[in-house]
Design a protein around this motif. Sequence first.
Motif, PDB file in Angstrom:
ATOM      1  N   ASP A 136       0.826  -1.216   0.000  1.00  0.00           N
ATOM      2  CA  ASP A 136       0.000   0.000   0.000  1.00  0.00           C
ATOM      3  C   ASP A 136       0.852   1.254   0.000  1.00  0.00           C
ATOM      4  O   ASP A 136       1.797   1.354   0.765  1.00  0.00           O
ATOM      5  N   GLY A 137       0.481   2.196  -0.862  1.00  0.00           N
ATOM      6  CA  GLY A 137       1.190   3.472  -0.860  1.00  0.00           C
ATOM      7  C   GLY A 137       2.437   3.443  -1.725  1.00  0.00           C
ATOM      8  O   GLY A 137       2.856   4.465  -2.248  1.00  0.00           O
ATOM      9  N   ARG A 138       3.065   2.272  -1.889  1.00  0.00           N
ATOM     10  CA  ARG A 138       4.286   2.193  -2.685  1.00  0.00           C
ATOM     11  C   ARG A 138       4.033   1.594  -4.065  1.00  0.00           C
ATOM     12  O   ARG A 138       4.532   2.085  -5.069  1.00  0.00           O
ATOM     13  N   ASP A 139       3.240   0.539  -4.117  1.00  0.00           N
ATOM     14  CA  ASP A 139       3.081  -0.212  -5.365  1.00  0.00           C
ATOM     15  C   ASP A 139       1.790   0.165  -6.087  1.00  0.00           C
ATOM     16  O   ASP A 139       0.733   0.292  -5.464  1.00  0.00           O
ATOM     17  N   HIS A 140       1.891   0.316  -7.410  1.00  0.00           N
ATOM     18  CA  HIS A 140       0.728   0.706  -8.213  1.00  0.00           C
ATOM     19  C   HIS A 140       0.670  -0.178  -9.456  1.00  0.00           C
ATOM     20  O   HIS A 140       1.699  -0.472 -10.047  1.00  0.00           O
ATOM     21  N   TRP A 141      -0.542  -0.543  -9.862  1.00  0.00           N
ATOM     22  CA  TRP A 141      -0.687  -1.261 -11.130  1.00  0.00           C
ATOM     23  C   TRP A 141      -0.590  -0.282 -12.293  1.00  0.00           C
ATOM     24  O   TRP A 141      -1.238   0.763 -12.285  1.00  0.00           O
ATOM     25  N   TYR A 142       0.176  -0.656 -13.269  1.00  0.00           N
ATOM     26  CA  TYR A 142       0.353   0.152 -14.490  1.00  0.00           C
ATOM     27  C   TYR A 142      -1.002   0.480 -15.124  1.00  0.00           C
ATOM     28  O   TYR A 142      -1.297   1.630 -15.433  1.00  0.00           O
ATOM     29  N   HIS A 143      -1.820  -0.565 -15.305  1.00  0.00           N
ATOM     30  CA  HIS A 143      -3.080  -0.335 -16.037  1.00  0.00           C
ATOM     31  C   HIS A 143      -4.021   0.595 -15.272  1.00  0.00           C
ATOM     32  O   HIS A 143      -4.792   1.323 -15.874  1.00  0.00           O
ATOM     33  N   GLU A 144      -3.929   0.590 -13.963  1.00  0.00           N
ATOM     34  CA  GLU A 144      -4.804   1.492 -13.191  1.00  0.00           C
ATOM     35  C   GLU A 144      -4.337   2.940 -13.326  1.00  0.00           C
ATOM     36  O   GLU A 144      -5.138   3.843 -13.549  1.00  0.00           O
ATOM     37  N   LEU A 145      -3.031   3.138 -13.230  1.00  0.00           N
ATOM     38  CA  LEU A 145      -2.510   4.503 -13.382  1.00  0.00           C
ATOM     39  C   LEU A 145      -2.770   5.035 -14.795  1.00  0.00           C
ATOM     40  O   LEU A 145      -3.127   6.195 -14.985  1.00  0.00           O
ATOM     41  N   MET A 146      -2.613   4.156 -15.779  1.00  0.00           N
ATOM     42  CA  MET A 146      -2.766   4.577 -17.181  1.00  0.00           C
ATOM     43  C   MET A 146      -4.213   4.939 -17.497  1.00  0.00           C
ATOM     44  O   MET A 146      -4.479   5.809 -18.322  1.00  0.00           O
ATOM     45  N   ALA A 147      -5.142   4.265 -16.841  1.00  0.00           N
ATOM     46  CA  ALA A 147      -6.561   4.481 -17.139  1.00  0.00           C
ATOM     47  C   ALA A 147      -6.976   5.921 -16.841  1.00  0.00           C
ATOM     48  O   ALA A 147      -7.853   6.472 -17.511  1.00  0.00           O
ATOM     49  N   THR A 148      -6.326   6.540 -15.873  1.00  0.00           N
ATOM     50  CA  THR A 148      -6.731   7.899 -15.512  1.00  0.00           C
ATOM     51  C   THR A 148      -5.687   8.947 -15.903  1.00  0.00           C
ATOM     52  O   THR A 148      -5.826  10.120 -15.566  1.00  0.00           O
ATOM     53  N   ALA A 149      -4.639   8.513 -16.615  1.00  0.00           N
ATOM     54  CA  ALA A 149      -3.555   9.454 -16.938  1.00  0.00           C
ATOM     55  C   ALA A 149      -3.981  10.422 -18.046  1.00  0.00           C
ATOM     56  O   ALA A 149      -4.698  10.044 -18.977  1.00  0.00           O
ATOM     57  N   ASP A 150      -3.510  11.635 -17.937  1.00  0.00           N
ATOM     58  CA  ASP A 150      -3.726  12.644 -18.969  1.00  0.00           C
ATOM     59  C   ASP A 150      -3.044  12.177 -20.262  1.00  0.00           C
ATOM     60  O   ASP A 150      -1.866  11.790 -20.240  1.00  0.00           O
ATOM     61  N   PRO A 151      -3.775  12.189 -21.399  1.00  0.00           N
ATOM     62  CA  PRO A 151      -3.185  11.651 -22.641  1.00  0.00           C
ATOM     63  C   PRO A 151      -2.178  12.576 -23.321  1.00  0.00           C
ATOM     64  O   PRO A 151      -1.516  12.155 -24.265  1.00  0.00           O
ATOM     65  N   VAL A 152      -2.062  13.800 -22.874  1.00  0.00           N
ATOM     66  CA  VAL A 152      -1.153  14.729 -23.569  1.00  0.00           C
ATOM     67  C   VAL A 152       0.019  15.110 -22.673  1.00  0.00           C
ATOM     68  O   VAL A 152      -0.156  15.613 -21.573  1.00  0.00           O
ATOM     69  N   CYS A 153       1.207  14.847 -23.202  1.00  0.00           N
ATOM     70  CA  CYS A 153       2.423  15.253 -22.496  1.00  0.00           C
ATOM     71  C   CYS A 153       3.414  15.747 -23.548  1.00  0.00           C
ATOM     72  O   CYS A 153       4.117  14.950 -24.169  1.00  0.00           O
ATOM     73  N   PRO A 154       3.414  17.048 -23.797  1.00  0.00           N
ATOM     74  CA  PRO A 154       4.285  17.556 -24.862  1.00  0.00           C
ATOM     75  C   PRO A 154       5.752  17.209 -24.589  1.00  0.00           C
ATOM     76  O   PRO A 154       6.181  17.191 -23.438  1.00  0.00           O
ATOM     77  N   ALA A 155       6.475  16.920 -25.684  1.00  0.00           N
ATOM     78  CA  ALA A 155       7.902  16.586 -25.549  1.00  0.00           C
ATOM     79  C   ALA A 155       8.677  17.874 -25.315  1.00  0.00           C
ATOM     80  O   ALA A 155       8.612  18.799 -26.116  1.00  0.00           O
ATOM     81  N   GLU A 156       9.404  17.888 -24.226  1.00  0.00           N
ATOM     82  CA  GLU A 156      10.152  19.094 -23.860  1.00  0.00           C
ATOM     83  C   GLU A 156      11.559  18.991 -24.450  1.00  0.00           C
ATOM     84  O   GLU A 156      12.219  17.955 -24.294  1.00  0.00           O
ATOM     85  N   PRO A 157      12.033  20.035 -25.124  1.00  0.00           N
ATOM     86  CA  PRO A 157      13.397  19.964 -25.666  1.00  0.00           C
ATOM     87  C   PRO A 157      14.428  19.772 -24.550  1.00  0.00           C
ATOM     88  O   PRO A 157      14.319  20.399 -23.500  1.00  0.00           O
ATOM     89  N   MET A 158      15.378  18.898 -24.797  1.00  0.00           N
ATOM     90  CA  MET A 158      16.435  18.616 -23.815  1.00  0.00           C
ATOM     91  C   MET A 158      17.781  19.014 -24.417  1.00  0.00           C
ATOM     92  O   MET A 158      17.973  18.932 -25.633  1.00  0.00           O
TER      93      MET A 158
END
Length: 649
Positions: A233-255
């Motif tokens: 609890d608190g440390r471990d997360h399922w990938y599919h659960e986090l992805m289900a609510t993740a914002d779909p847009v993350c602009p690529a920042e120049p590095m």
Amino acid sequence: MTDAQAIDALGWERRTFPPSEAFKQNALVSDTSMYDDGAADYEGFWARQAADLLTWSKDWTTTCDWKLPAAQWFVGGELNVSYNCLDRHVLAGRGDKVAFHFEGEPGDTRTITYADLLDETQRFANVLKSLGIVKGDRVNIYMPMIPEAAIAMLACARIGAAHSVVFGGFSALSLTDRINDAEAKLLITADGGWRRGEVFPLKQTADEALLHTPTITDVVVVRRGGNEVSMQDGRDHWYHELMATADPVCPAEPMDSEQLLFLLYTSGTTGRPKGIMHTSGGYLTQVAFTHKYVFDLHPETDVFWCTADVGWITGHSYIVYGPLANGATQVMYEGVPNFPGNDRMWQIIEKYGVTIFYTAPTAIRTFMKWGAQEPAKHDLSSVRLLGSVGEPINPEAWMWYQEHIGGGRCPVVDTWWQTETGAIMISPLPGATTTKPGSATFALPGIGTELVDENGEHVEHGGGYLTLTQPWPAMLRGIWGDPERYHETYWTRFPGRYFAGDGAKLDDDGYLWLLGRVDDVMNVSGHRISTTEVESALVSHPAVAEAAVVGANDPTTGQAIIAYVTLRGGAEVDEQVLRNHVGTEIGSIAKPKAIYFTPDLPKTRSGKIMRRLLRDVAEGRNLGDTTTLADASVVSELQRRASEVPPED
Ligand code: PRX
């Protein structure tokens, strides 16, 4: 170094294979002008490749800033690696192009387009951000061969976090060490993966590792094996659960061009593994360049398959970054080559119409053992180019590969490089180079190599030490946390140049023949394992007083790990127990093939273990002069034992 063999090979290996007219006709490079370009001005050459192959947000001001041993490439330039691997292909209208044909070991498949990959990567980059990962952080990845491994790497690149992938076959202890050395904040893993028809647990091993990793705050777990895992609890997360609510847009920042892209740990001659550092602009330039020209990539029609695991440098450079930067379509396969049958690889080639196949000599020798009837069961006519990497390829294996997989019509490119070089350095260009079975041929355009003797003097012909004479874009930028060791390890043996640790020979025509390591690093199935690490693992067992480990020639794996062990007074332990102990300490790949128990180890009078002699014993050679030994009887006893116990599992 396997001198005797290579000299033999030179004695009789006279066959040459010029590129066929048919191949030349469509080849990207069919003459030698590119070599002249590279030789005339290597910085200018690489600058042209960087501009031609990549999309930059900001131009660089200096091509190469070189103050030995520190190189910076495309200084002042900015780009985003994940933008180069994903967005620009989608923006150019190629979103529907397949990036990966994924084939799971149980036979499940997924078709992932560039648009899919971009979407997942953006979401996962937002997941990383939501877990507090920021530019400059390190993220550990411990995964099976599934698309999420590539997505995790690309998501890190997108936000400027460096990834450190640890091969899924490494033990909990190895994972702990690597996490702690990198001070990683996050671990991305899976419940398990498929291997030889069974699920191997990864999360369980990761949990063990995580008992001693104070810097890790969160763990993301991909569901793959379906095996039961415990989630903290608190440390471990399922990938599919986090992805289900993740914002779909993350602009690529120049590095920045020199932004740290990843760490990858590799074995050295002494002590703990080294975190090899690779940065962004130079690395991506050279992996894209080599992937395009060494494999003669035609992205519209080719299907590229590199069989490496993403946990090794080959997977980083020729599954993730090179091919994706070039917009290639690839096959990614999760499992072993003999499940359910010995023809699985050939079945996959036929199924997806693979045109370019890149694998390791150890695999080729295994395929040879299984027999030519296995590839013969399948239509391999789609294949047009074959590659080899990881260890010297013996001429018989080269010929078998060329004949039975390539149908006698495909060029074979034997590619020499290292974790440290980041990308291929020595290889034929398939439309321009006449190959010889067993030779990696010549340095690529823009790369400087020189063979030298003990004293660093030029060698024109015959054997010597392989050195690199000028910086190259994908070169390592250092060892994480240890600049001293970086300088010392690579740049001091021959002042002014990089020493790769390999021996090589030049033949009458100037072809390079790689001979293997000249130091105490073994090459087992194309994987570097240090003798010191295995010795330390053995000695960490309470029954062991002293251990010496050598790599002995092995017909399948190239080298096999042979250990000589002296037990503590009164102690007794089974060979298998010690092998398993090494497996727990380092990972299964480091388990010795044979362990010989001996009351004493052969030492010089100054107390140095005579490894050369132990190698001779392990390879059944006659021993030369043993007069420097403190106690010569130790050796005759070892020889007697070696001839009694067949070094087989
Ligand atoms: O000894 C050389 C051998 O593999 C070493 C590098 O190992 P690693 O960093 O794990 O990277 C392997 C994949 C690039 C080298 O120092 N090696 C690699 N490719 C070849 C090779 N030896 C002979 N021929 C090759 N083509």
